[in-house]
Design a protein around this motif. Structure first.
Motif, mmCIF file in Angstrom:
data_model
loop_
_atom_site.group_PDB
_atom_site.id
_atom_site.type_symbol
_atom_site.label_atom_id
_atom_site.label_comp_id
_atom_site.label_asym_id
_atom_site.label_seq_id
_atom_site.Cartn_x
_atom_site.Cartn_y
_atom_site.Cartn_z
ATOM 1 N N ASN A 1 0.840 -1.189 0.000
ATOM 2 C CA ASN A 1 0.000 0.000 0.000
ATOM 3 C C ASN A 1 0.883 1.249 0.000
ATOM 4 O OD1 ASN A 1 0.636 0.624 2.814
ATOM 5 N ND2 ASN A 1 -0.716 -1.081 3.337
ATOM 6 N N SER A 2 0.313 2.365 -0.382
ATOM 7 C CA SER A 2 1.090 3.597 -0.506
ATOM 8 C C SER A 2 0.223 4.764 -0.064
ATOM 9 C CB SER A 2 1.542 3.784 -1.957
ATOM 10 O OG SER A 2 2.394 4.904 -2.083
ATOM 11 N N ILE A 3 0.575 5.366 1.110
ATOM 12 C CA ILE A 3 -0.290 6.372 1.736
ATOM 13 C C ILE A 3 0.573 7.549 2.198
ATOM 14 C CG2 ILE A 3 -2.263 6.646 3.300
ATOM 15 C CD1 ILE A 3 -2.061 3.623 3.848
ATOM 16 N N HIS A 4 1.416 8.074 1.307
ATOM 17 C CA HIS A 4 2.323 9.146 1.716
ATOM 18 C C HIS A 4 2.584 10.064 0.532
ATOM 19 C CE1 HIS A 4 5.974 7.399 -0.347
ATOM 20 N NE2 HIS A 4 5.160 6.382 -0.365
ATOM 21 N N HIS A 5 2.974 11.308 0.837
ATOM 22 C CA HIS A 5 3.396 12.196 -0.246
ATOM 23 C C HIS A 5 4.812 12.696 -0.011
ATOM 24 C CE1 HIS A 5 3.287 16.389 1.434
ATOM 25 N NE2 HIS A 5 2.660 15.738 2.397
ATOM 26 N N GLN A 6 5.339 12.530 1.213
ATOM 27 C CA GLN A 6 6.749 12.777 1.481
ATOM 28 C C GLN A 6 7.500 11.459 1.353
ATOM 29 O OE1 GLN A 6 6.791 14.620 5.458
ATOM 30 N NE2 GLN A 6 6.926 16.613 4.461
ATOM 31 N N GLY A 7 8.811 11.548 1.216
ATOM 32 C CA GLY A 7 9.608 10.329 1.111
ATOM 33 C C GLY A 7 11.087 10.643 1.244
ATOM 34 N N ILE A 8 11.903 9.618 1.356
ATOM 35 C CA ILE A 8 13.338 9.802 1.540
ATOM 36 C C ILE A 8 13.982 10.376 0.282
ATOM 37 C CG2 ILE A 8 15.545 8.609 1.866
ATOM 38 C CD1 ILE A 8 14.129 6.673 3.730
ATOM 39 N N LYS A 9 14.741 11.457 0.471
ATOM 40 C CA LYS A 9 15.568 12.022 -0.601
ATOM 41 C C LYS A 9 16.989 11.476 -0.482
ATOM 42 C CE LYS A 9 15.347 16.512 -1.293
ATOM 43 N NZ LYS A 9 15.604 17.967 -1.047
ATOM 44 N N ASN A 10 17.631 11.743 0.651
ATOM 45 C CA ASN A 10 18.967 11.208 0.941
ATOM 46 C C ASN A 10 18.871 10.312 2.160
ATOM 47 O OD1 ASN A 10 20.490 12.786 -1.080
ATOM 48 N ND2 ASN A 10 19.898 14.545 0.179
ATOM 49 N N VAL A 11 19.301 9.069 2.021
ATOM 50 C CA VAL A 11 19.202 8.137 3.136
ATOM 51 C C VAL A 11 20.250 8.479 4.189
ATOM 52 C CG1 VAL A 11 20.783 6.393 2.192
ATOM 53 C CG2 VAL A 11 18.917 5.686 3.720
ATOM 54 N N ALA A 12 19.917 8.275 5.453
ATOM 55 C CA ALA A 12 20.816 8.603 6.561
ATOM 56 C C ALA A 12 22.089 7.763 6.512
ATOM 57 C CB ALA A 12 20.098 8.379 7.890
ATOM 58 N N PRO A 13 23.223 8.323 6.903
ATOM 59 C CA PRO A 13 24.452 7.540 6.981
ATOM 60 C C PRO A 13 24.263 6.332 7.898
ATOM 61 C CG PRO A 13 24.910 9.887 7.263
ATOM 62 C CD PRO A 13 23.417 9.740 7.298
ATOM 63 N N GLY A 14 24.828 5.199 7.486
ATOM 64 C CA GLY A 14 24.733 3.988 8.290
ATOM 65 C C GLY A 14 23.500 3.156 8.021
ATOM 66 N N PHE A 15 22.637 3.616 7.100
ATOM 67 C CA PHE A 15 21.429 2.872 6.757
ATOM 68 C C PHE A 15 21.493 2.394 5.309
ATOM 69 C CE2 PHE A 15 20.057 4.900 10.548
ATOM 70 C CZ PHE A 15 18.962 4.191 11.037
ATOM 71 N N ASP A 16 20.926 1.217 5.064
ATOM 72 C CA ASP A 16 20.828 0.668 3.719
ATOM 73 C C ASP A 16 19.391 0.747 3.233
ATOM 74 O OD1 ASP A 16 23.545 -0.136 3.467
ATOM 75 O OD2 ASP A 16 23.132 -1.922 4.674
ATOM 76 N N ILE A 17 19.225 1.084 1.968
ATOM 77 C CA ILE A 17 17.906 1.012 1.336
ATOM 78 C C ILE A 17 17.654 -0.439 0.948
ATOM 79 C CG2 ILE A 17 16.513 1.749 -0.637
ATOM 80 C CD1 ILE A 17 18.179 4.376 -0.591
ATOM 81 N N GLU A 18 16.497 -0.982 1.352
ATOM 82 C CA GLU A 18 16.201 -2.390 1.127
ATOM 83 C C GLU A 18 15.124 -2.626 0.070
ATOM 84 O OE1 GLU A 18 17.316 -4.927 4.811
ATOM 85 O OE2 GLU A 18 15.453 -3.866 5.252
ATOM 86 N N ALA A 19 14.425 -1.559 -0.323
ATOM 87 C CA ALA A 19 13.404 -1.694 -1.363
ATOM 88 C C ALA A 19 13.169 -0.329 -1.995
ATOM 89 C CB ALA A 19 12.098 -2.247 -0.800
ATOM 90 N N TRP A 20 12.833 -0.341 -3.288
ATOM 91 C CA TRP A 20 12.532 0.867 -4.049
ATOM 92 C C TRP A 20 11.132 0.739 -4.651
ATOM 93 C CZ3 TRP A 20 16.347 4.632 -4.293
ATOM 94 C CH2 TRP A 20 17.666 4.239 -4.022
ATOM 95 N N SER A 21 10.449 1.863 -4.796
ATOM 96 C CA SER A 21 9.174 1.840 -5.501
ATOM 97 C C SER A 21 9.426 1.643 -6.994
ATOM 98 C CB SER A 21 8.405 3.142 -5.263
ATOM 99 O OG SER A 21 9.133 4.262 -5.746
ATOM 100 N N ILE A 22 8.484 0.988 -7.641
ATOM 101 C CA ILE A 22 8.518 0.787 -9.091
ATOM 102 C C ILE A 22 7.379 1.609 -9.707
ATOM 103 C CG2 ILE A 22 8.223 -0.920 -10.938
ATOM 104 C CD1 ILE A 22 9.286 -3.049 -9.075
ATOM 105 N N PRO A 23 7.687 2.450 -10.724
ATOM 106 C CA PRO A 23 8.952 2.553 -11.452
ATOM 107 C C PRO A 23 9.815 3.738 -11.040
ATOM 108 C CG PRO A 23 7.230 3.589 -12.734
ATOM 109 C CD PRO A 23 6.582 3.146 -11.452
ATOM 110 N N ASP A 24 9.405 4.558 -10.058
ATOM 111 C CA ASP A 24 10.067 5.851 -9.842
ATOM 112 C C ASP A 24 11.184 5.831 -8.799
ATOM 113 O OD1 ASP A 24 8.245 5.371 -7.842
ATOM 114 O OD2 ASP A 24 7.225 7.295 -7.968
#
Length: 290
Positions: A189-212
């Motif tokens: 589900n997707s219920i947001h209009h804000q989102g991560i621009k730059n991920v915090a140091p020490g964190f890994d991104i584990e999933a991306w939205s498709i296609p954007d």
């Protein structure tokens, strides 16, 4: 026979805020702190006991209970969804008046994250919780994805709300990939209009939205520090038709981390490098409102 209370995990749930409103017919002029039912029931579905972690400071505050006391007593905490994050929390001016967010709740949420991180206890974030965790540890956000990301899809539909969905790509080799083997793509589900621009140091991104390619899940690299993970979607809003990612797997992973921390808490760590900085900022801000 069901497990007694003494053998159940005690999981904190951060509070949502409804600030004092002189025109509200009930609780007129009073500040409300509350939890949304679905997320409490989601955590309880595992057998864990849920405790709302109230903001201990404000115009009616009495006594000496602090967020650090809750972090010491509880086994972990889940950071609630809700209002926008104030852009000033990550060094920006609001681009639109409607994107001001809730600065007081930001300070409270950061103080909760700080207390549980300093106690070495696991933290899981949902939607706003993901965004707040990212900001607390030095990341930044898009104030509005559709405005700031060319070609972005719609991530929030106020009419369909939790029925609005899109696909995600799970990052190969990530923790999420190990939790969902042979499932490189999933629906959420997707219920947001804000989102991560730059991920915090020490964190890994584990999933991306498709296609954007908007970050949809993050996890802190451990290195002796406490477990912190978060999803941009709401796993507690289960799709009755079973089209979305199995929410039980994510919950079980978080609770397993809470059980491990009972035996061996992680190293104490402040996201702000100075212990209790967020708690002091929260206290000063609310004292000024008196």
């Amino acid at each position: 026979m069901t497990a007694p209370a003494s053998r159940r995990l005690k999981i904190g749930l951060s509070a949502c805020f409804s600030h004092a409103d002189p025109y509200r017919p009930l609780f007129t002029g009073k500040t409300l702190q509350y939890v949304e039912q679905s997320i409490a029931h989601w955590i309880m579905s595992s057998g864990a006991m849920v405790v709302m972690v109230p903001c201990p400071t404000g115009e009616t505050a009495r006594g000496d209970v602090t967020l650090a006391h809750y972090a010491e007593w509880l086994d972990g905490v889940v950071m609630h969804g809700g209002a926008d994050v104030w852009p000033g929390s990550y060094g920006e001016e609001p681009l639109q008046p409607e994107w001001l967010g809730d600065r007081v709740r930001d300070l409270y949420d950061m103080a909760v994250v700080e207390a549980f991180s300093q106690a070495g206890k696991p933290i899981f974030g949902v939607c706003r919780g993901l965004q707040l965790i990212n900001v607390a540890f030095g990341g930044t956000l898009y104030q509005d994805i559709e405005t700031q990301v060319p070609g972005a899809q719609q991530h929030r539909n106020p009419i369909t709300y939790d029925k609005h969905q899109h696909d995600i790509a799970i990052v190969p080799g990530s923790r999420l990939d190990r939790l969902y083997p042979n499932q490189p793509r999933a629906r959420v589900n997707s219920i947001h209009h804000q989102g991560i621009k730059n991920v915090a140091p020490g964190f890994d991104i584990e999933a991306w939205s498709i296609p954007d390619r908007i970050p949809e899940a993050i996890h802190r690299r451990i290195g002796g520090k406490s477990y912190i993970a978060a999803t941009q979607w709401h796993p507690e809003f289960r799709d009755p038709e079973g089209r979305t990612l199995d929410d039980r797997v994510i919950l079980e992973d978080f609770l397993a981390a809470c059980e491990r921390a009972q035996v061996r808490p992680a190293l104490s760590h402040s996201p702000f490098q100075i212990r209790d900085r967020a708690a002091r900022m929260l206290r000063r801000a609310l004292l000024r409102k008196r």
